[in-house]
Scaffold this motif. Structure first.
Motif, PDB file in Angstrom:
ATOM      1  N   LEU A   1       0.858  -1.175   0.000  1.00 11.09           N
ATOM      2  CA  LEU A   1       0.000   0.000   0.000  1.00 11.09           C
ATOM      3  C   LEU A   1       0.901   1.234   0.000  1.00 11.09           C
ATOM      4  O   LEU A   1       2.099   1.125  -0.226  1.00 11.09           O
ATOM      5  CB  LEU A   1      -0.982  -0.015   1.176  1.00 11.09           C
ATOM      6  CG  LEU A   1      -0.508  -0.439   2.583  1.00 11.09           C
ATOM      7  CD1 LEU A   1       0.529   0.497   3.134  1.00 11.09           C
ATOM      8  CD2 LEU A   1      -1.701  -0.520   3.522  1.00 11.09           C
ATOM      9  N   ALA A   2       0.327   2.406   0.228  1.00 10.50           N
ATOM     10  CA  ALA A   2       1.098   3.643   0.160  1.00 10.50           C
ATOM     11  C   ALA A   2       0.872   4.473   1.412  1.00 10.50           C
ATOM     12  O   ALA A   2      -0.089   4.258   2.160  1.00 10.50           O
ATOM     13  CB  ALA A   2       0.704   4.445  -1.082  1.00 10.50           C
ATOM     14  N   VAL A   3       1.773   5.412   1.633  1.00  9.78           N
ATOM     15  CA  VAL A   3       1.614   6.408   2.685  1.00  9.78           C
ATOM     16  C   VAL A   3       1.375   7.756   2.019  1.00  9.78           C
ATOM     17  O   VAL A   3       2.167   8.191   1.184  1.00  9.78           O
ATOM     18  CB  VAL A   3       2.868   6.478   3.581  1.00  9.78           C
ATOM     19  CG1 VAL A   3       2.722   7.597   4.611  1.00  9.78           C
ATOM     20  CG2 VAL A   3       3.120   5.146   4.265  1.00  9.78           C
ATOM     21  N   ARG A   4       0.292   8.402   2.374  1.00 11.72           N
ATOM     22  CA  ARG A   4      -0.035   9.719   1.839  1.00 11.72           C
ATOM     23  C   ARG A   4      -0.539  10.606   2.969  1.00 11.72           C
ATOM     24  O   ARG A   4      -1.475  10.233   3.687  1.00 11.72           O
ATOM     25  CB  ARG A   4      -1.103   9.633   0.728  1.00 11.72           C
ATOM     26  CG  ARG A   4      -0.639   8.896  -0.522  1.00 11.72           C
ATOM     27  CD  ARG A   4       0.448   9.662  -1.266  1.00 11.72           C
ATOM     28  NE  ARG A   4       0.844   9.009  -2.516  1.00 11.72           N
ATOM     29  CZ  ARG A   4       1.827   8.107  -2.630  1.00 11.72           C
ATOM     30  NH1 ARG A   4       2.507   7.752  -1.532  1.00 11.72           N
ATOM     31  NH2 ARG A   4       2.122   7.579  -3.793  1.00 11.72           N
ATOM     32  N   ALA A   5       0.111  11.761   3.123  1.00  5.74           N
ATOM     33  CA  ALA A   5      -0.279  12.759   4.130  1.00  5.74           C
ATOM     34  C   ALA A   5      -0.354  12.148   5.527  1.00  5.74           C
ATOM     35  O   ALA A   5      -1.273  12.447   6.302  1.00  5.74           O
ATOM     36  CB  ALA A   5      -1.614  13.402   3.751  1.00  5.74           C
ATOM     37  N   GLY A   6       0.594  11.273   5.840  1.00  7.00           N
ATOM     38  CA  GLY A   6       0.672  10.689   7.162  1.00  7.00           C
ATOM     39  C   GLY A   6      -0.299   9.561   7.439  1.00  7.00           C
ATOM     40  O   GLY A   6      -0.374   9.065   8.571  1.00  7.00           O
ATOM     41  N   ALA A   7      -1.035   9.140   6.420  1.00  7.56           N
ATOM     42  CA  ALA A   7      -2.002   8.048   6.573  1.00  7.56           C
ATOM     43  C   ALA A   7      -1.640   6.908   5.631  1.00  7.56           C
ATOM     44  O   ALA A   7      -0.873   7.074   4.675  1.00  7.56           O
ATOM     45  CB  ALA A   7      -3.413   8.549   6.265  1.00  7.56           C
ATOM     46  N   LEU A   8      -2.198   5.744   5.903  1.00  9.62           N
ATOM     47  CA  LEU A   8      -2.049   4.606   4.994  1.00  9.62           C
ATOM     48  C   LEU A   8      -3.148   4.690   3.932  1.00  9.62           C
ATOM     49  O   LEU A   8      -4.275   5.077   4.232  1.00  9.62           O
ATOM     50  CB  LEU A   8      -2.157   3.291   5.763  1.00  9.62           C
ATOM     51  CG  LEU A   8      -1.102   3.066   6.852  1.00  9.62           C
ATOM     52  CD1 LEU A   8      -1.364   1.762   7.586  1.00  9.62           C
ATOM     53  CD2 LEU A   8       0.303   3.078   6.270  1.00  9.62           C
TER      54      LEU A   8
END
Length: 400
Positions: free
Chosen positions: A370-377
């Motif tokens: 998955l990815a990390v975006r803006a401090g969230a998963l």
């Protein structure tokens, strides 16, 4: 799925595919993605894995180049211009003549930014949570006296009333992502289109997070320009993409980059005449990435076989299953979920004091991507994924 035509001139391999529909459906599509046998890949909003039809199509094209050099070059051009663009058009509800091949989303966005005739004092509207590709090409226009007006996002959402409030008589264009990359917020394209037409503002879409994720019919909604790369939800090769230019808007754009393919002079290389090709093909200035385009065509044919509506419904079902599973384990869903028409195939989630980077590494080691975006998963399942992938993710998240 692939055919080799025997030619009278002894050219044994030709690069053309059987135009019959692929024998692929939601029931068996998982089988053509080898990565599913090893990993729970939930990062299609970043770079999607290759399928066997895409790999086979590219290999088939390169086999023709290996055996025949450029002997089929005129046929490559004709097939890409007619058959492949027709299938792309069928997928998004556009005319074949409104489609150009590009390397990526950015190339299409830049064609609009650098192709319009700007006047000092014009302004462009942009959400303040856009991916950089839909920011820098507009920032560069400051030297021409063009102003950016930022639409403030509210909890990851871009509201129609906030767009309208920034428009005035000098607003030339609204450029926004059809689906936001970090929050997964899905724009109401019909409402945005109606607003732009009423205010006489051009509408430009970054659709890389929409096409292949959500069904689209451009015959039902007016969009002036739209760009999307192939390497995400479309499940096509890296280095491929589509630039859509509405036939009613094409004369507003002067191709910012011109070359041999911008014009239609055939083999008359010394007959210099800068008369643009009709339609969006004028934005293809040079030799196209034919191996990638053949792979893109295989991906498009796969989407057409599954059908975009069925793909959207399947993705929605998986995301709903994931959201419910996560909430039952105390995770906070960040992506908009209260308005069904605003949800997409991207789902961002978090917990208090979460070290998202560490969690992403732990999940990767457990075979979950998955990815990390803006401090969230953030997960982004495609139609080849299933609930087992979500269950594997939940098991890997145990302890967080």
């Amino acid at each position: 799925m692939l055919v080799a035509e025997q030619q009278e001139d002894s050219l044994a391999i030709t690069p053309f595919r059987d135009d019959a529909p692929l024998d692929i459906s939601l029931a068996n599509v998982r089988e053509v993605f080898p990565i599913t046998r090893r990993r729970a890949y939930l990062n299609n909003a970043s770079i999607a894995p290759a399928s066997t039809p895409v790999m086979s199509a590219m290999q088939h094209f390169m086999s023709d180049v290996r055996d025949n050099g450029r002997n089929h070059y005129p046929r490559w051009c004709d097939y890409a211009e007619t058959a492949i663009k027709a299938r792309v058009g069928a997928m998004i509800g556009a005319k074949q003549s409104e489609i150009a091949f590009v390397k990526n989303t950015t190339e299409g966005l830049v064609a609009v930014a650098n192709g319009l005739q700007w006047r000092k004092g014009d302004n462009v509207l942009l959400p303040d949570i856009e991916y950089p590709s839909n920011v820098y090409c507009w920032m560069k226009l400051a030297k021409l006296g063009v102003e950016i007006r930022w639409i403030k996002a509210k909890n990851g959402r871009i509201l129609l009333e906030d767009i309208a409030a920034l428009m005035d008589s000098r607003t030339r264009l609204l450029s926004l992502s059809a689906v936001q990359f970090s929050s997964g917020f899905k724009q109401d394209l019909a409402a945005v289109s109606e607003l732009c037409m009423a205010r006489k503002v051009l509408l430009n879409l970054d659709a890389i997070q929409w096409v292949g994720n959500q069904a689209l019919n451009l015959a039902d909604v007016h969009v002036d320009f739209m760009s999307f790369g192939g390497h995400k939800w479309l499940l096509a090769p890296i280095g491929t993409g589509i630039f859509y230019c509405n036939e009613k808007s094409i004369d507003l754009l002067d191709p910012p980059s011109v070359g041999y393919h911008t014009v239609d002079r055939g083999e008359a290389h010394l007959d210099y005449n800068l008369e643009y090709r009709p339609g969006a093909a004028r934005f293809e200035e040079a030799l196209a990435n034919f191996p990638g385009i053949w792979g893109l065509d295989a991906a498009v044919r796969m989407h057409l076989a599954v059908t975009p509506i069925a793909a959207q419904e399947r993705i929605s079902s998986i995301v709903t299953y994931a959201a419910e599973s996560l909430q039952s384990q105390g995770w906070r869903i960040i992506s908009p979920r209260s308005h069904p028409n605003e949800t997409s195939g991207l789902l961002s989630f978090a917990k208090d004091n979460l070290d998202a980077e560490r969690a992403e590494k732990d999940l990767s080691a457990a075979g979950v991507d998955l990815a990390v975006r803006a401090g969230a998963l953030r997960i982004s399942p495609s139609f080849y994924n299933n609930e087992d992938d979500i269950d594997r993710m939940m098991a890997a998240l145990n302890g967080y």
